[in-house]
Design an enzyme around this catalytic site. Structure first.
Site, PDB file in Angstrom:
ATOM      1  N   GLY A  69      36.256  39.566  50.548  1.00 41.23           N
ATOM      2  CA  GLY A  69      36.067  40.622  51.385  1.00 41.23           C
ATOM      3  C   GLY A  69      35.239  41.702  50.984  1.00 41.23           C
ATOM      4  CG  ASN A 152      43.922  48.471  53.155  1.00 40.79           C
ATOM      5  OD1 ASN A 152      43.139  49.546  53.680  1.00 40.79           O
ATOM      6  ND2 ASN A 152      44.329  49.039  51.861  1.00 40.79           N
ATOM      7  CD  GLN A 180      45.558  44.443  55.631  1.00 44.39           C
ATOM      8  OE1 GLN A 180      46.463  43.563  56.144  1.00 44.39           O
ATOM      9  NE2 GLN A 180      44.992  44.386  54.397  1.00 44.39           N
ATOM     10  CB  ALA A 201      39.521  33.211  53.514  1.00 45.01           C
ATOM     11  CG  HIS A 202      42.871  36.933  50.321  1.00 42.82           C
ATOM     12  ND1 HIS A 202      44.152  37.662  49.483  1.00 42.82           N
ATOM     13  CD2 HIS A 202      41.788  37.808  49.639  1.00 42.82           C
ATOM     14  CE1 HIS A 202      43.519  38.963  49.289  1.00 42.82           C
ATOM     15  NE2 HIS A 202      42.363  38.958  49.202  1.00 42.82           N
ATOM     16  CB  THR A 238      25.802  26.542  44.149  1.00 43.54           C
ATOM     17  OG1 THR A 238      24.480  26.308  43.659  1.00 43.54           O
ATOM     18  CG2 THR A 238      26.216  25.184  44.957  1.00 43.54           C
ATOM     19  CB  CYS A 326      51.006  51.253  41.517  1.00 42.33           C
ATOM     20  SG  CYS A 326      51.427  49.936  40.517  1.00 42.33           S
TER      21      CYS A 326
HETATM   22  C1  LIG Z   1      41.977  43.004  51.035  1.00 41.59           C
HETATM   23  C2  LIG Z   1      41.000  43.909  51.554  1.00 41.59           C
HETATM   24  C3  LIG Z   1      39.888  44.213  50.970  1.00 41.59           C
HETATM   25  C4  LIG Z   1      39.115  43.471  49.966  1.00 41.59           C
HETATM   26  O1  LIG Z   1      39.258  41.961  50.124  1.00 41.59           O
HETATM   27  P1  LIG Z   1      39.160  40.871  49.068  1.00 41.59           P
HETATM   28  O2  LIG Z   1      38.881  39.483  49.594  1.00 41.59           O
HETATM   29  O3  LIG Z   1      40.300  40.894  48.383  1.00 41.59           O
HETATM   30  O4  LIG Z   1      37.975  41.311  48.320  1.00 41.59           O
HETATM   31  C5  LIG Z   1      38.813  44.965  51.728  1.00 41.59           C
HETATM   32  N1  LIG Z   1      39.204  45.738  52.984  1.00 41.59           N
HETATM   33  C6  LIG Z   1      40.377  45.849  53.215  1.00 41.59           C
HETATM   34  C7  LIG Z   1      40.730  46.263  54.484  1.00 41.59           C
HETATM   35  C8  LIG Z   1      41.549  45.000  52.870  1.00 41.59           C
HETATM   36  O5  LIG Z   1      42.550  44.876  53.193  1.00 41.59           O
END
Ligand SMILES: *Cc1c(COP(=O)(O)O)cnc(C)c1O
Length: 382
Positions: A69, A152, A180, A201-202, A238, A326
């Protein structure tokens, strides 16, 4: 241990893992290769791109796969900033004060090293960027506006459709960080009217280390990772075939199961909010009560060290978050706490509790049983 930090990351859905697995071994080809190994890998990426495009209601060639992201945010903002400066000379970029560091740090970089001018948009007390705030701030030399879909840290959902409409009417590019939001909110880019949208994706039961950027056809964008011609010349390197397959499968399942997932988490979240505000003195909800992600509860407790509270919760078997990284040593309230106008004695005591598909009513009850005592303990230890 009970996991209540789904906004930080989610476990990979077993169905997603299963879809990914063949692309680590049997189907390991490089999608750019001409031979059959390459064709198999390329077909997997094409199919993933089509799946994502159909959910976003866009064309497959408007989807750029990235490594996360954060990279999607970087590509959108850097890429559009350079392209707009070249095309029109516009140098102003507007973004809210509550953006993720992937956006704010990128903008600070553009300001320091590239001479762009940044205007930080205020938010209301619920952490929302209202259309009026955007209308007032834009000017002739505005190149890009970036406002996150949902925050977030405090869960507030911004009126993206309205903001996108204002930008479009003024010929200004609009980017939204939906990393988010995508786990629970609709991501139809035509309905939203955005020019660029970041995903990762996570946050929706896919693997870490893969993201996507939607780029509306015709949006001027300069690649910031140069090399081979992958991803329509916008992102060299790639492609990570198994992770891209996992991204698409996770998004497909999220889209298909969205209503069930909302129906599962929302009552649990409402119970947490109601009970905390009722049983803990000097507590308040941060973010908007209505325009809020359905799995997201966030609070501020007066006179509490938020990091200490997280440590006490961890020792008691609960994984929560303050909603921001934190800072040890000299703790400062997060930018978001400052932006919504909380004083230091409230802003330092933030807590984020975020739920997911594996959260049970018993988990929530157990949490609510221990939290008031731990807040009290944290107040005494301070
Ligand atoms: C988690 C998050 C990101 C970063 O995404 P990553 O895949 O961990 O780099 C960016 N923006 C928001 C609002 C997020 O919650």
């Amino acid at each position: 241990m009970i996991y209540l930090d789904y906004s930080a990351t989610t476990p990979v859905d077993s169905r997603v893992l299963e879809a990914m697995t063949p692309y680590f071994s049997a189907s390991f080809g490089n999608p750019s290769s001409v031979h059959r190994y390459g064709q198999v890998a390329e077909a997997a990426i094409d199919s993933a791109r089509e799946t994502v495009a159909s959910i976003l209601n866009c064309r497959p060639d408007e989807i750029i796969f990235t490594s996360c992201g954060s990279e999607s945010d970087n590509l959108a903002i850097r890429g559009a900033a350079y392209a707009m400066r070249e095309k029109t000379g516009a140098k102003w970029i507007l973004a809210s004060r509550t953006e993720h560091p992937a956006v704010t740090k990128t903008l600070l970089h553009l300001e320091k090293y590239e001479g762009f001018l940044i205007e930080w948009l205020d938010v209301n007390e619920q952490g929302m960027v209202t259309p009026e705030i955007v209308s007032k701030a834009i000017c002739e030399n505005t190149a890009i506006v970036s406002v996150m879909y949902a925050n977030n840290e405090i869960g507030t959902i911004n009126p993206i459709k309205e903001i996108a409409g204002i930008c479009r009417a003024n010929n200004i590019l609009f980017h939204t960080d939906a990393v988010q939001a995508a786990a629970y909110l609709p991501v139809d880019v035509n309905e939203l009217g955005v020019d660029m949208m970041s995903l990762g994706a996570h946050k929706f039961y896919g693997p870490k280390g893969v993201g996507a950027l939607y780029v509306r056809k015709g949006t001027p964008l300069v690649s910031h990772l140069t090399g081979g011609g992958q991803e329509f010349n916008l992102r060299a390197g790639t492609q990570n075939v198994p992770y891209i397959v996992g991204f698409a499968e996770a998004l497909r399942l999220t889209h298909e199961e969205r209503e069930q997932r909302v129906a599962h988490v929302k009552p649990l979240r409402d119970k947490i909010i109601g009970t905390v505000l009722e049983t803990i003195s000097d507590s308040r909800l941060t973010g908007d009560m209505e325009a809020r992600l359905p799995q997201h509860a966030s609070f501020a407790f007066k006179g509490v060290d938020g990091n200490l509270l997280l440590t006490l919760l961890d020792a008691a078997g609960f994984a929560c978050s303050s909603g921001s990284a934190c800072k040890t040593g000299n703790p400062e309230p997060s930018e978001v706490m400052n932006a919504i106008g909380l004083s230091r004695d409230w802003g330092l005591g933030s807590l984020r509790v975020t739920l997911g598909v594996h959260t049970t009513p018993a988990d929530v009850d157990a949490f609510l049983n221990v939290l008031p005592g731990l807040v009290e303990k944290a107040r005494q230890l301070k």
